[in-house]
Write an enzyme that holds these catalytic residues in place. Sequence first.
Site, PDB file in Angstrom:
ATOM      1  CD  GLU A  81     -11.951   6.135   4.075  1.00 58.30           C
ATOM      2  OE1 GLU A  81     -11.283   5.813   5.070  1.00 58.30           O
ATOM      3  OE2 GLU A  81     -11.511   6.100   2.912  1.00 58.30           O
ATOM      4  CE  LYS A  92      -2.823   4.678   7.427  1.00 54.99           C
ATOM      5  NZ  LYS A  92      -4.254   4.933   7.598  1.00 54.99           N
ATOM      6  NE  ARG A 112      -2.558   0.983   3.563  1.00 56.88           N
ATOM      7  CZ  ARG A 112      -3.328   0.829   4.629  1.00 56.88           C
ATOM      8  NH1 ARG A 112      -4.635   0.598   4.485  1.00 56.88           N
ATOM      9  NH2 ARG A 112      -2.816   0.890   5.848  1.00 56.88           N
TER      10      ARG A 112
END
Length: 389
Positions: free
Chosen positions: A272, A236, A134
């Site tokens: 989210e 992220k 990620r």
Amino acid sequence: MMMNKSICLRSLISTVRSSSACLIKNGNHQFLTSQAAFSLQEAIDPAYSVDHELADVDWDNLGFGLMQTDYIYSTKCSDGNEFIKGKLDPYGNIEMSPCAAVLNYGQGLFEGMKALRREDGRLVLFRPDQNALRMKMGAERMCMPSLSVDQFIDAVKQTALANKRWIPPPGKGSLYIRPLLLGTGPTLGVTPAPEYTFLIYASPVGCYFKARMAPLNLYVEDKYDRASPGGAGGVKAVTNYAPALKPMMAAKSRGFSDVLYLDSAEKKNIEEVSSCNIFMVKGNVVSTPATRGTILPGITRKSIIDIARDLGYKVEERSIAIDELLEADEVFCTGTAVVVASVGSITYKDRRVDYRARIDSVSKKLMSTFLGIQSGRIEDRKGWMVEIN
């Protein structure tokens, strides 16, 4: 032999007291913390280490907050080269130019993962390869170099082992590990940094939400957006989180646990929560919003999807309208910090919907299996757990 080593350590205490090291008492003997042990153990005996002693922490009342540990890991990369061999240093502040790209333009990424202590004494990580992948995906989006998967995992292992006295006893929490990839090189114009720093720090943590295992009360945010199509919501990036502080703090001031965001285009579909993914249950179907660039592909989310399918539930990744969510049988959130957290209520505009707590809830079954795999109580058939000691 053990007594001789203890005597040897006591004779060196006067030398260490001028440093930041401290002592742990164990019966009639005194032992150095891992920070002092690392600097002295080679001179005493390369095979001898005392960092298995637990830190002096009230493990029964461990919250989710920052606690300084012993070591941080760091490595650098510049001029298109690969990252150099990393090193462990005593925990402390870092220096960077005021012109650093991360300070001026937000060129930075982070990850979140945990090291756990099992009943048999083994120390384990949960799917660290997924965090590495990620971060690589995020680095590509943010025009940054990244470590290889093997480099990333090795750095995480080193950090966890150096700070292992801070890994809580089984069932008391975990060592939260925070890898950071930062554009630390100076740049005045809007360009990628000429130098990058990868570093890792860690902190022992308990439950993320202060109310511990109480169901979450979510507020649906219909004014502010978290992400938009074509943006960086799916990685992220450090820049994704500060804008969420204002709506989150406003919601918490009104007694809510967190904020649930809607899509930026139509304000119709759920996306989210500030710090975690969201799921709904209707009958035997578990549904969660599809990750299409605006939602972070959570590693806990991905794992819970696999577990749910293994337990016989039908899982759907698709668009979910807020109106459909309000008619769900059950709602829960997932994330590294929260693990699996049930939702007790959702407030949208002037309507509040409460979800009845059930002993046999889907979220409890999923969490039980998830934690069972992490603790070793349930066989890890997927190879998710990585031992570090």
